[in-house]
Design an enzyme around this catalytic site. Structure first.
Site, PDB file in Angstrom:
ATOM      1  CG  HIS A  10     -35.960   2.852 -17.527  1.00 29.18           C
ATOM      2  ND1 HIS A  10     -36.295   1.794 -18.342  1.00 29.18           N
ATOM      3  CD2 HIS A  10     -36.818   3.857 -17.853  1.00 29.18           C
ATOM      4  CE1 HIS A  10     -37.296   2.156 -19.121  1.00 29.18           C
ATOM      5  NE2 HIS A  10     -37.635   3.401 -18.853  1.00 29.18           N
ATOM      6  CG  ASP A  11     -39.951   3.633 -16.516  1.00 26.59           C
ATOM      7  OD1 ASP A  11     -39.521   4.660 -15.954  1.00 26.59           O
ATOM      8  OD2 ASP A  11     -40.377   3.623 -17.684  1.00 26.59           O
ATOM      9  CE  LYS A  71     -43.369   5.368 -15.708  1.00 23.59           C
ATOM     10  NZ  LYS A  71     -43.451   5.371 -17.169  1.00 23.59           N
ATOM     11  CG  HIS A 130     -41.204   6.776 -12.495  1.00 18.84           C
ATOM     12  ND1 HIS A 130     -41.605   7.942 -13.080  1.00 18.84           N
ATOM     13  CD2 HIS A 130     -40.270   6.259 -13.329  1.00 18.84           C
ATOM     14  CE1 HIS A 130     -40.959   8.114 -14.224  1.00 18.84           C
ATOM     15  NE2 HIS A 130     -40.136   7.107 -14.393  1.00 18.84           N
ATOM     16  CG  HIS A 184     -35.131   7.143 -16.380  1.00 20.97           C
ATOM     17  ND1 HIS A 184     -35.345   6.626 -15.127  1.00 20.97           N
ATOM     18  CD2 HIS A 184     -36.350   7.219 -16.948  1.00 20.97           C
ATOM     19  CE1 HIS A 184     -36.626   6.394 -14.949  1.00 20.97           C
ATOM     20  NE2 HIS A 184     -37.277   6.752 -16.034  1.00 20.97           N
ATOM     21  CG  HIS A 185     -37.899  10.805 -16.166  1.00 21.45           C
ATOM     22  ND1 HIS A 185     -38.550  10.939 -17.383  1.00 21.45           N
ATOM     23  CD2 HIS A 185     -38.229   9.581 -15.689  1.00 21.45           C
ATOM     24  CE1 HIS A 185     -39.259   9.840 -17.609  1.00 21.45           C
ATOM     25  NE2 HIS A 185     -39.078   8.998 -16.602  1.00 21.45           N
ATOM     26  CG  ASP A 196     -37.547   6.471 -20.955  1.00 25.82           C
ATOM     27  OD1 ASP A 196     -38.414   5.604 -21.146  1.00 25.82           O
ATOM     28  OD2 ASP A 196     -37.665   7.362 -20.090  1.00 25.82           O
TER      29      ASP A 196
END
Ligand SMILES: [Fe+2]
Ligand SMILES: [Fe+2]
Length: 323
Positions: A192-193, A196, A221, A246-247, A275
């Site tokens: 998911h990240d 980054k 990201h 996801h944010h 998360d």
């Protein structure tokens, strides 16, 4: 050649994971001190004639650290997954040890990706390790408690990634999702990240207040991650959307789009819960780790608008007996 450049090219490995071998040979080195500079000396290759040397060392046990050249990382992780398969098939090895080894390899893969700028191709390994982890978890009927025991409590982007993958997997298993969905959900959690990787380490680890520009960069990201995974052409749309969404927040106000409710993909809504849970229960230089209980209270009371309430409720229910 300077020390730093030379060191950059070598990666520490766990020779235990060479036990099962693989198709392609590569050299193994140990490090010595050469008048204050690190020097890497060839110990053996993984060719059959040298394999004995490695096996002997494995049997005797050693504290020596071993290294490989960075260009051999893919081969090494191929060996590591082969060895994990053998570990998995061995009924004498306790399940806890199996999961710890899988965690170690997963962590290694993500660390290479995030910290050493290794090509994103290495992420393909994550699919195989997550599959093995799922096998372990299903056999052991491990719940969130079992997972919490093996996950690292110190926050790094790479450990956080593996942790979120494992929490997502546990949620999928416990909610009796289909095998295919569990696979995508855990993979998406782990990846998911990935966006980054496009952001400076200094910014990622900054503990003070971020400027508006830095904040925007950090937020990028999500979109970047979706882009990386789409570009790799081997991950399902569900996995891509976990990285991209996801944010987003259930009641709106999240980023990058500001989607609300069911506009946010179900897997991304699950990912958001995991998360935040992992971020709060791990330590960073500027904050202590919160207990599972305190974390769930905060998520439910102070951050309620961020999550799909049904999913958060399910998560709390599934965590319940372990608290
Ligand atoms: Fe994120
Ligand atoms: Fe995250």
């Amino acid at each position: 050649m300077g020390t730093v450049a030379e060191e950059d090219k070598f990666r520490e490995i766990n020779i235990e994971f060479l036990a099962k071998g693989g198709d392609e040979a590569f050299d193994i080195f140990y490090k010595t001190d050469n008048f204050g500079e690190d020097k890497f000396v060839k110990f053996a290759s993984t060719e059959r004639k040298h394999q004995e040397k490695v096996m002997r060392l494995l049997e005797e046990g050693t504290d020596q650290e071993f290294y490989i050249h960075e260009s051999d990382l893919f081969k090494y992780y191929k060996y590591a997954t082969n060895s994990l398969r053998a570990v998995m098939a061995n009924p004498d090895i306790p399940i806890k040890e199996k999961t710890e080894k899988i965690y170690e390899v997963s962590k290694g893969v993500m660390k290479e990706f995030f910290e050493n700028n290794t090509s994103e191709k290495i992420l393909e390994t994550s699919e195989e390790v997550m599959e093995m982890m799922e096998e372990c978890m299903t056999t052991a009927e491990a719940g969130f408690h079992g997972i919490a025991e093996i996950t690292s409590k110190d926050y790094y982007t790479y450990t956080h990634s593996v942790n979120v993958g494992l929490y997502c997997m546990t949620f999928g298993v416990k909610s009796k999702m289909s095998k295919g969905d569990i696979k995508q959900l855990s993979l998406g959690g782990m990846l998911h990240d990935v966006g980054k990787s496009k952001i400076d380490h200094a910014l990622i680890n900054k503990d003070g207040k971020l400027t508006e520009e830095e904040f925007k960069k950090m937020q990028s990201h999500a979109t970047e991650g979706g882009g990386i995974l789409t570009g790799m052409n081997c991950f399902a749309g569900n996995v891509v959307r976990m990285a991209a969404e996801h944010h987003e927040k259930f009641k709106g106000g999240g980023y990058p789009i500001g989607k609300v409710g069911n506009e946010i993909h179900l897997f991304a809504r699950i990912c958001k819960v995991m998360d935040v849970y992992d971020a709060l229960t791990t330590r960073r230089s500027y904050k202590k780790a919160l207990s599972a209980f305190d974390t769930l209270i905060i998520m439910k009371k102070q951050m309620a608008h961020d999550f799909d309430p049904d999913l958060l409720q399910n998560f709390i229910r599934l965590m319940g007996p372990d608290l």
